[in-house]
Design a protein around this motif. Sequence first.
Motif, PDB file in Angstrom:
ATOM      1  N   LYS A 129       1.061  -0.640  -0.102  1.00  0.00           N
ATOM      2  CA  LYS A 129       0.478   0.371  -0.091  1.00  0.00           C
ATOM      3  C   LYS A 129       1.283   1.114   0.017  1.00  0.00           C
ATOM      4  O   LYS A 129       0.631   1.905  -0.918  1.00  0.00           O
ATOM      5  CB  LYS A 129      -1.053   0.307   1.163  1.00  0.00           C
ATOM      6  CG  LYS A 129      -1.580   1.063   1.243  1.00  0.00           C
ATOM      7  CD  LYS A 129      -2.357   0.620   2.732  1.00  0.00           C
ATOM      8  CE  LYS A 129      -3.276   1.944   2.815  1.00  0.00           C
ATOM      9  NZ  LYS A 129      -4.365   2.072   4.241  1.00  0.00           N
ATOM     10  N   ASN A 468      -7.558  -6.541   6.374  1.00  0.00           N
ATOM     11  CA  ASN A 468      -6.268  -5.360   6.573  1.00  0.00           C
ATOM     12  C   ASN A 468      -6.257  -3.928   7.579  1.00  0.00           C
ATOM     13  O   ASN A 468      -6.580  -3.043   7.020  1.00  0.00           O
ATOM     14  CB  ASN A 468      -6.444  -4.432   4.748  1.00  0.00           C
ATOM     15  CG  ASN A 468      -5.549  -3.302   4.728  1.00  0.00           C
ATOM     16  OD1 ASN A 468      -4.415  -3.082   5.018  1.00  0.00           O
ATOM     17  ND2 ASN A 468      -5.922  -2.271   4.070  1.00  0.00           N
ATOM     18  N   SER A 510      -9.848   1.783  -4.586  1.00  0.00           N
ATOM     19  CA  SER A 510     -11.000  -0.294  -4.155  1.00  0.00           C
ATOM     20  C   SER A 510     -11.749   0.392  -3.378  1.00  0.00           C
ATOM     21  O   SER A 510     -12.876   0.248  -3.447  1.00  0.00           O
ATOM     22  CB  SER A 510      -9.334  -0.098  -3.783  1.00  0.00           C
ATOM     23  OG  SER A 510      -8.450  -1.574  -4.145  1.00  0.00           O
ATOM     24  N   VAL A 630     -10.689  -2.660   3.084  1.00  0.00           N
ATOM     25  CA  VAL A 630      -9.499  -2.129   2.248  1.00  0.00           C
ATOM     26  C   VAL A 630      -9.572  -0.377   3.024  1.00  0.00           C
ATOM     27  O   VAL A 630      -9.060   0.503   1.988  1.00  0.00           O
ATOM     28  CB  VAL A 630      -9.271  -1.927   0.681  1.00  0.00           C
ATOM     29  CG1 VAL A 630      -9.702  -3.262   0.004  1.00  0.00           C
ATOM     30  CG2 VAL A 630     -11.275  -1.380   0.535  1.00  0.00           C
ATOM     31  N   SER A 697      -6.269  -5.731  -5.498  1.00  0.00           N
ATOM     32  CA  SER A 697      -5.989  -5.122  -4.671  1.00  0.00           C
ATOM     33  C   SER A 697      -7.167  -5.889  -3.667  1.00  0.00           C
ATOM     34  O   SER A 697      -7.550  -4.866  -2.679  1.00  0.00           O
ATOM     35  CB  SER A 697      -6.302  -3.842  -4.943  1.00  0.00           C
ATOM     36  OG  SER A 697      -7.647  -3.132  -5.318  1.00  0.00           O
TER      37      SER A 697
END
Length: 699
Positions: A129, A468, A510, A630, A697
């Motif tokens: 990222k 994440n 995303s 995300v 992604s």
Amino acid sequence: MVAFGKKLKESQIQEWQGYYINYKLLKKKVNRYVQQLEVGAEDHRYVLKDFSRMLDNQIEKIVLFLLEQQGQLASRLSELGEQHDVILQQSDQSRISELQEAYRGVGHDLLRLLFFVEMNATGLRKILKKFDKRLGYRFTNYYVKTRANHPYSQLRQVFRHVGIGAVVGAISRNLADLQQHQGNYVSIYDQPALSHPDPVVHSIKAAVNRLSNSTTFLEFLGKHAFIMQEDLPTPSEEDVAEQRYHFMSLLLNLVNTFLYMVNTYIIVPTADNYSLSLGAAATVCGVVIGSMAVAQVFSSVYFSAWSNRSYLRPLVFSSIVLLIGNTLYALAFDLNSIAVLLVGRLFCGLGSARAVNRRYISDCVPHKLRMKASAGFVSASALGMACGPALACLFQTDFKIYKLTFNEDTLPGWFMALSWLVYLLWLCTCFREPPKEIQEIIVPQQVHPGSLANYAVENGFTQPLLSNTEAKQQGQNDQDQYDDGDEDSSEESPKPVTSIVSAYRLLTPSVKVQLFVYFMLKYAMEIVLAESSVITAYYFIWSTGSVAIFLACLGLTVLPVNIIVGTYISNMFEERQVLLASEIMVLIGILLSFHIGIPYSVPQYVGSALITFVSAEVLEGVNLSLLSRVMSSRLSRGTYNGGLLSTEAGTIARVIADGTITLSGYLGVSRLLNTTLIPSLLICVSSIVATCFTYNSLY
């Protein structure tokens, strides 16, 4: 909370230090690439090749060590297995207990290994990222696509815990076997409900499920609430949550959610007739239904801000405004005023307190109960969606009391006004305002990996280990050898955003795509629901009762569909696969809805509506799950949080959909169906294309 680099350093198992991802080195490399590209010392191709090689080396180091540790665990289990049968034949209880402890020791070491995988996978996600952000590339998309889909993929070893299952199975079976003489079942394979009685096995199983994103019906249903989770809770945070939790207050929040959804959909079967009785066109029902959503666009913001200071006062205000709004809606018939009708619905929208309901669950419910509370929030919404039209079906009467008319058009307003009055009295009597924290929560500087993993399991923390999660950083004083004072401090600050503009700046491609997918599914669902009374009256001459039953049946599909998806489908396929498949099914439902050539039939309409609605419902769960993964952790708290952004996206979709129905009505009822489906088709195709571009992604 400390930044990830420092957290990685402090959480490392000392004897394994050399096998963790070298986050410091990789971050320095990213900074150096930026400088080299700015002065033209290197080209982009060299940067991509060099960084890919470094990541490959880091992953290979992690994977080889992981395999080595798995082999050691397997060897220990093999040695214990040689003693197993002998000890059981001797029936020596003391030696059986010693063997059980030995198996538990292997289990605890396996938990440490799982935590090792978690830390490395999180570091890998974060450095990818960071690379994309600093250099402006879509490197993550390229790297995951080329590595994860290769037959010799080492990346999949990190993210999919290959081989761990066999170790878990061996520990589970042998511990169960040692207790078999105390029970009546044959083996763990015959009665899976009794297959994991030992606490350490339960912890391992839960950790592996989180690691692989395995889910249950309750978890999948709870994802629809989109109550974003931050990092693992600390004991001090849990203590505060326990002090703030009050069951009756939570129940009142859920009742508020239920009543508001009933309020939203109770008028749908009769909105077209009510509009006609006031001298407007039937398609004005789109404005009548949508005016509530228009007001909700604004109410979501001020209720979200208000919930920073209080929960009781905004709920009281919401109930009063909804009481007034429904009264005006009912009085519009006797006043013969479409304006009063619309003002009443606007007031109902201004009373939307769903932001408060979400915030209460997020802030005042302990982690171990939060998933259940989230599932309750979603269930209350689904039940309200089904009960609204069903109640409208019961109001088939017509009488007057003094000058007030009570018929199928006005009774929904009077019924909801009375419901909100009763709820207001209950709220003022039983709701308890949670106490504010009097001290700041501080994360312990030293966290033992095994204790952190066990804490997560014992307290019911059900988010995937490899989600994440965003590392936090207190400020300039937290810079150390792993952080180098770079952009982490601004990117990953725990301080919530203070404006919608700041929130928008945190949205990566995303996140934007997932918000657009959410917009699409809400738009498609609203088109199906809001125009149902007009379409069915024109093509099939359905009565109000028939429309109400149809809409109630659609609403009742929510829970069964989520049981199937949450229990089976989500465990068989990746969430991104389910996402794309659901979008395609929504597209198929829309295509089947068009009236072209042949006479329009009830099976075609009902079948296409069912496909569209059910697919959109499945899509909502996986979409919000991926969105929470995300989205930046800075959007987990505060006024402009992720829940508000998703609510705004869905509400705006409803507003535009209802506006589309009214505008299309000017072309005539005969063209209404196809005209409203064309935008749905275009938006759905666009969302599928956008999902394909960001597919990797979402790994």
